[in-house]
Scaffold this motif. Structure first.
Motif, PDB file in Angstrom:
ATOM      1  N   ASP A 308      10.996   7.018 -28.509  1.00  0.00           N
ATOM      2  CA  ASP A 308      10.810   5.782 -27.751  1.00  0.00           C
ATOM      3  C   ASP A 308       9.338   5.393 -27.681  1.00  0.00           C
ATOM      4  OD1 ASP A 308      13.520   5.753 -27.345  1.00  0.00           O
ATOM      5  OD2 ASP A 308      13.426   6.663 -25.352  1.00  0.00           O
ATOM      6  N   GLN A 309       8.459   6.386 -27.581  1.00  0.00           N
ATOM      7  CA  GLN A 309       7.030   6.092 -27.531  1.00  0.00           C
ATOM      8  C   GLN A 309       6.555   5.472 -28.842  1.00  0.00           C
ATOM      9  OE1 GLN A 309       4.610   9.490 -26.662  1.00  0.00           O
ATOM     10  NE2 GLN A 309       2.711   8.318 -26.515  1.00  0.00           N
ATOM     11  N   LEU A 310       7.054   5.996 -29.958  1.00  0.00           N
ATOM     12  CA  LEU A 310       6.693   5.425 -31.246  1.00  0.00           C
ATOM     13  C   LEU A 310       7.237   4.009 -31.404  1.00  0.00           C
ATOM     14  CD1 LEU A 310       7.263   8.512 -33.594  1.00  0.00           C
ATOM     15  CD2 LEU A 310       5.081   7.566 -32.812  1.00  0.00           C
ATOM     16  N   LEU A 311       8.473   3.793 -30.950  1.00  0.00           N
ATOM     17  CA  LEU A 311       9.074   2.472 -31.097  1.00  0.00           C
ATOM     18  C   LEU A 311       8.366   1.441 -30.226  1.00  0.00           C
ATOM     19  CD1 LEU A 311      12.903   3.270 -31.232  1.00  0.00           C
ATOM     20  CD2 LEU A 311      11.358   2.716 -33.115  1.00  0.00           C
ATOM     21  N   ASN A 312       7.844   1.857 -29.081  1.00  0.00           N
ATOM     22  CA  ASN A 312       7.140   0.914 -28.215  1.00  0.00           C
ATOM     23  C   ASN A 312       5.860   0.386 -28.851  1.00  0.00           C
ATOM     24  OD1 ASN A 312       9.050   1.073 -26.169  1.00  0.00           O
ATOM     25  ND2 ASN A 312       8.023   2.780 -25.154  1.00  0.00           N
ATOM     26  N   GLN A 313       5.336   1.086 -29.845  1.00  0.00           N
ATOM     27  CA  GLN A 313       4.149   0.623 -30.535  1.00  0.00           C
ATOM     28  C   GLN A 313       4.470  -0.372 -31.645  1.00  0.00           C
ATOM     29  OE1 GLN A 313       2.019   4.084 -31.889  1.00  0.00           O
ATOM     30  NE2 GLN A 313       1.959   5.034 -29.855  1.00  0.00           N
ATOM     31  N   VAL A 314       5.755  -0.574 -31.918  1.00  0.00           N
ATOM     32  CA  VAL A 314       6.187  -1.513 -32.956  1.00  0.00           C
ATOM     33  C   VAL A 314       6.563  -2.832 -32.286  1.00  0.00           C
ATOM     34  CG1 VAL A 314       7.843  -1.914 -34.823  1.00  0.00           C
ATOM     35  CG2 VAL A 314       7.030   0.406 -34.342  1.00  0.00           C
ATOM     36  N   PRO A 315       6.176  -3.974 -32.865  1.00  0.00           N
ATOM     37  CA  PRO A 315       6.547  -5.268 -32.267  1.00  0.00           C
ATOM     38  C   PRO A 315       8.049  -5.393 -32.087  1.00  0.00           C
ATOM     39  CG  PRO A 315       4.925  -5.568 -34.011  1.00  0.00           C
ATOM     40  CD  PRO A 315       5.336  -4.122 -34.067  1.00  0.00           C
ATOM     41  N   ASP A 316       8.431  -5.964 -30.960  1.00  0.00           N
ATOM     42  CA  ASP A 316       9.848  -6.114 -30.646  1.00  0.00           C
ATOM     43  C   ASP A 316      10.498  -7.087 -31.621  1.00  0.00           C
ATOM     44  OD1 ASP A 316      12.227  -5.831 -29.413  1.00  0.00           O
ATOM     45  OD2 ASP A 316      11.730  -7.009 -27.627  1.00  0.00           O
ATOM     46  N   ARG A 320      11.120  -3.670 -34.883  1.00  0.00           N
ATOM     47  CA  ARG A 320      11.492  -2.512 -34.084  1.00  0.00           C
ATOM     48  C   ARG A 320      12.893  -2.031 -34.432  1.00  0.00           C
ATOM     49  NH1 ARG A 320      10.445  -2.650 -27.703  1.00  0.00           N
ATOM     50  NH2 ARG A 320       8.334  -2.841 -28.571  1.00  0.00           N
ATOM     51  N   GLU A 321      13.807  -2.963 -34.657  1.00  0.00           N
ATOM     52  CA  GLU A 321      15.164  -2.571 -35.038  1.00  0.00           C
ATOM     53  C   GLU A 321      15.167  -1.826 -36.365  1.00  0.00           C
ATOM     54  OE1 GLU A 321      17.483  -6.078 -35.058  1.00  0.00           O
ATOM     55  OE2 GLU A 321      17.499  -6.330 -32.872  1.00  0.00           O
ATOM     56  N   GLY A 322      14.349  -2.280 -37.308  1.00  0.00           N
ATOM     57  CA  GLY A 322      14.282  -1.605 -38.600  1.00  0.00           C
ATOM     58  C   GLY A 322      13.701  -0.214 -38.498  1.00  0.00           C
ATOM     59  N   VAL A 323      12.615  -0.075 -37.723  1.00  0.00           N
ATOM     60  CA  VAL A 323      12.015   1.248 -37.547  1.00  0.00           C
ATOM     61  C   VAL A 323      12.982   2.182 -36.815  1.00  0.00           C
ATOM     62  CG1 VAL A 323      10.120   2.508 -36.479  1.00  0.00           C
ATOM     63  CG2 VAL A 323       9.675   0.330 -37.607  1.00  0.00           C
ATOM     64  N   ALA A 324      13.680   1.669 -35.796  1.00  0.00           N
ATOM     65  CA  ALA A 324      14.643   2.485 -35.069  1.00  0.00           C
ATOM     66  C   ALA A 324      15.759   2.974 -35.992  1.00  0.00           C
ATOM     67  CB  ALA A 324      15.224   1.691 -33.904  1.00  0.00           C
ATOM     68  N   ALA A 325      16.237   2.093 -36.867  1.00  0.00           N
ATOM     69  CA  ALA A 325      17.280   2.501 -37.810  1.00  0.00           C
ATOM     70  C   ALA A 325      16.760   3.547 -38.782  1.00  0.00           C
ATOM     71  CB  ALA A 325      17.798   1.282 -38.575  1.00  0.00           C
TER      72      ALA A 325
END
Length: 476
Positions: A308-316, A320-325
């Motif tokens: 979650d900390q890494l994803l928060n650094q990615v633009p929403d 962010r959806e791509g990085v999360a996947a």
């Protein structure tokens, strides 16, 4: 009549003192045994807790060593990523932004429009952007780009490993970036766009086909010449290591890999020590199961927090959806191992509890034994009933059973279309039909003899009618 000997008072006192001394020694020995027993219990509990956390950490270390720090395993892990819709959408958005910035699409459209039609440059640009995104998406989903993606990741991963091991000649530990170059994707997209929109670039575009996975060293220069622009230094480069953060993580993983065998060996030895000093090994194994569940859940929570900390650094949004996947896909095997550890711990704890002396476990075992006895008796009665009635019932319903078996087999063949399943269905249906035929061929008569399956007897085997009783005259 004899009199008992008289024991002197000093002898009685001496014996009493000796008994008191022996009782004191016995009490001291019991206290030492109790203290030693308590110490063994506490030490075993502490060791088994450390063992559980060390075991979960070992699983993470083994996953890291076999996945993150192995180029072949890493490439096989990330190979399916372009096929993921969310990842493809994120990369399509990024690549389209890069391409629009490089060739200034809106300005090119405005230049070819008359002044009176300049107001449509914006809407046309929006429609063109959508078409380019769709083109990027299709290129990423193609098998040709799959080979390019595998080659790019193999080279980048080898480069990162060289940095960690200090073998890199171009990137040192003091430098702070390693990037995935998406220029091969842009190259393929431009080729596709030149076929779909030949007037977009104002000239014929000639770029190499990278479907084979081979990427020329002068690709950037060739793309610049084809577009007639000077590309920025960071054009179509996706940063995977920046500001030393990924490097620090990889350094930790590399240390874990270096000491992994020693760590796993120490974990096994710690488990053996805990079981050796434990006065109640069943209870210690029960504690191991519970601590495994706690440790797996705790480590999973920590990894989720890092994610979650890494994803928060990615633009929403789409990025962010791509990085999360992507993160979900990469860590899928580790999540599976964590779930397996939770189940193993829970099953171990339950089994150890059920075999213990607890009131609930004792009652449950008694109920299971009682149920087994009742089930065994019922099964025996059912078997006796089937032995006496199954052939006759099968013979009476033989045709229905045969047709029903074929119908069920046909339905399963339609639902399961693989060749292996079809072969299994064919074998099972053939065995079923043969069993029905054999069981229904004969039936037992009350006297124990066998008859045909329809219950009738051949005329030659039918009993002859008994002779009528002779008539005898009645006597009055």
């Amino acid at each position: 009549m004899t009199s008992s000997p008289i024991v002197p008072d000093d002898e009685v006192a001496r014996l009493r003192d000796e008994v008191a001394t022996l009782q004191a020694r016995l009490q001291d020995r019991r206290r030492r045994q109790f203290a030693l027993l308590a110490l063994r219990r506490v030490a075993a509990a502490v060791f088994i807790m450390i063992t559980a956390f060390a075991l979960v950490t070992s699983v993470v270390g083994v996953w890291a060593a076999t996945t993150v720090l192995s180029t072949d395993r890493w490439v096989s892990t990330v190979a399916p990523l372009p096929k993921d819709p969310k990842i493809a959408a994120a990369v399509a958005e990024y690549s389209t932004d890069q391409l629009f910035t490089a060739i200034n699409v809106q300005q090119r459209i405005a230049d070819v429009l008359p002044p009176q039609a300049a107001f449509i440059a914006g809407p046309v640009t929006g429609q063109l952007r959508t078409q380019i995104q769709n083109t990027v998406y299709k290129v990423m989903q193609s098998d040709q780009f799959q080979r390019i993606w595998v080659g790019v990741n193999a080279r980048v991963h080898a480069r990162v490993l060289d940095i960690i091991e200090g073998k890199s000649q171009t990137v040192t530990a003091q430098q702070d970036k390693v990037e995935i170059d998406l220029l091969p994707l842009i190259n393929q997209v431009i080729r596709a766009l030149s076929d779909q929109l030949p007037t977009l670039f104002g000239k014929t575009i000639t770029l190499p086909d990278l479907s084979s996975g081979e990427i020329p060293d002068n690709l950037r220069a060739r793309v610049q010449d084809a577009l007639g622009v000077t590309l920025p230094e960071n054009f179509a480069q996706f940063t995977v290591y920046d500001n030393g953060q990924l490097y620090a993580v990889q350094q930790s993983v590399e240390a874990a890999k270096r000491y992994l065998v020693l760590f796993v060996t120490a974990t096994i030895l710690l488990l053996l020590i805990a079981l050796a000093i434990s006065p109640w090994r069943r209870r210690t194994l029960l504690q191991l199961g519970l601590w495994l569940v706690v440790a797996a859940v705790a480590v999973t929570a920590v990894l989720r927090g890092v994610r979650d900390q890494l994803l928060n650094q990615v633009p929403d949004g789409v990025y962010r959806e791509g990085v999360a996947a992507a993160v979900t896909s990469v860590f899928s095997l580790l999540r599976t191992r964590g779930t397996q550890l939770i189940w193993i711990g829970a099953i171990l704890a339950v089994v150890c509890y059920l075999f213990g002396p607890g009131r609930g476990a004792t009652w449950l075992r008694a109920q299971v034994r009682r149920g087994a006895v009742i089930t065994g008796r019922a099964t025996a009665r059912g078997a006796r009933w089937l032995g006496g009635n199954a052939p006759g019932w099968t013979a009476a319903h033989r045709d229905v059973l045969r047709v029903g078996g074929l119908v069920v087999g046909g339905i399963l063949a339609l639902l399961l279309s693989s060749w292996t399943s079809l072969l299994v269905i064919l074998i099972v249906v053939a065995a079923y039909e043969l069993a029905v035929t054999l069981i229904g061929r004969t039936d037992r008569l009350p006297d124990g003899s066998l008859s045909e399956s329809d219950g009738s007897l051949p005329e030659s085997d039918a009993p002859e009618p008994a002779d009528p009783a002779p008539l005898t005259p009645s006597h009055s």
